[in-house]
Scaffold this active site. Structure first.
Site, PDB file in Angstrom:
ATOM      1  CG  LEU A  80      -3.266  -4.700   3.760  1.00 57.31           C
ATOM      2  CD1 LEU A  80      -3.103  -3.728   4.887  1.00 57.31           C
ATOM      3  CD2 LEU A  80      -2.480  -4.282   2.551  1.00 57.31           C
ATOM      4  CB  CYS A  81      -2.594 -11.703   3.533  1.00 58.15           C
ATOM      5  SG  CYS A  81      -2.937 -12.177   1.823  1.00 58.15           S
ATOM      6  N   GLY A  82       0.244 -11.546   2.943  1.00 60.79           N
ATOM      7  CA  GLY A  82       1.534 -11.573   2.272  1.00 60.79           C
ATOM      8  C   GLY A  82       1.451 -11.240   0.793  1.00 60.79           C
ATOM      9  N   GLY A  84      -1.898 -10.828  -0.799  1.00 63.02           N
ATOM     10  CA  GLY A  84      -3.208 -10.254  -1.081  1.00 63.02           C
ATOM     11  C   GLY A  84      -4.171 -11.265  -1.678  1.00 63.02           C
ATOM     12  CB  ALA A 124       2.507  -6.768   3.327  1.00 61.74           C
TER      13      ALA A 124
END
Length: 170
Positions: A80-82, A84, A124
């Site tokens: 997960l990151c800001g 994806g 996210a």
């Protein structure tokens, strides 16, 4: 679970009844959603969650997580990151990894069934927690058929890893 051992596709998605080790990792932007996913998975029988999040660049964390898949330490992973996108690009740089960006349940199912993706990524800042949990469940309930219609495509994808390492198609 139906008698054929396959997860249901209508109504509630049921996970396969096998033990599975899942690595998870997130950067600072993805951490709140990672906490939701980790708690969601913790309640599922037969699933062990290994949080491999670390400070620093998401590319480094994605490489660590992807390497555990290649080493056989984990069966699948969720990054997960800001958006994806960054963790997806990073994980796909690791030879042998097939990571798929997923923001809906159909894409998650197809990531497993059509692409044999060992890793899914999500943003996210793009999706909410309830959808993220449904995406994870859909992906975990799906399985690649090595004799199915997508087997040739996955083999062709895997050949690209040889090009990354400096060899050619065979």
């Amino acid at each position: 679970m139906p008698a054929d051992g396959k997860a249901a596709h209508l109504g509630e998605v049921r996970l396969k009844e096998t033990a599975m080790k899942i690595a998870i990792g997130a950067d600072q932007a993805g951490k709140p959603l990672l906490d939701v996913i980790a708690a969601h998975l913790a309640g599922k029988p037969g699933i062990t969650v290994n949080d491999l999040s670390q400070s620093g660049y998401y590319a480094d964390m994605a490489q660590v997580v992807a390497s555990t898949i290649i080493a056989g330490e984990n069966d699948r992973a969720i990054l997960l990151c800001g958006t994806g996108i960054g963790v997806s690009i990073s994980a796909n740089k690791v030879p042998g990894i097939r990571a798929a960006l997923t923001h809906d349940t159909y894409s998650a199912e197809r990531a497993a069934k059509s692409n044999n993706a060992q890793i899914i990524t999500m943003g996210a800042r793009v999706i909410g927690p309830e959808l993220a949990k449904a995406i994870v469940d859909s992906w975990l309930a799906s399985e690649f058929d090595p004799e199915g219609p997508s087997a040739g495509n996955v083999a062709a994808i895997d050949k690209l890893d040889g090009i990354k390492a400096g060899s050619t198609f065979q």
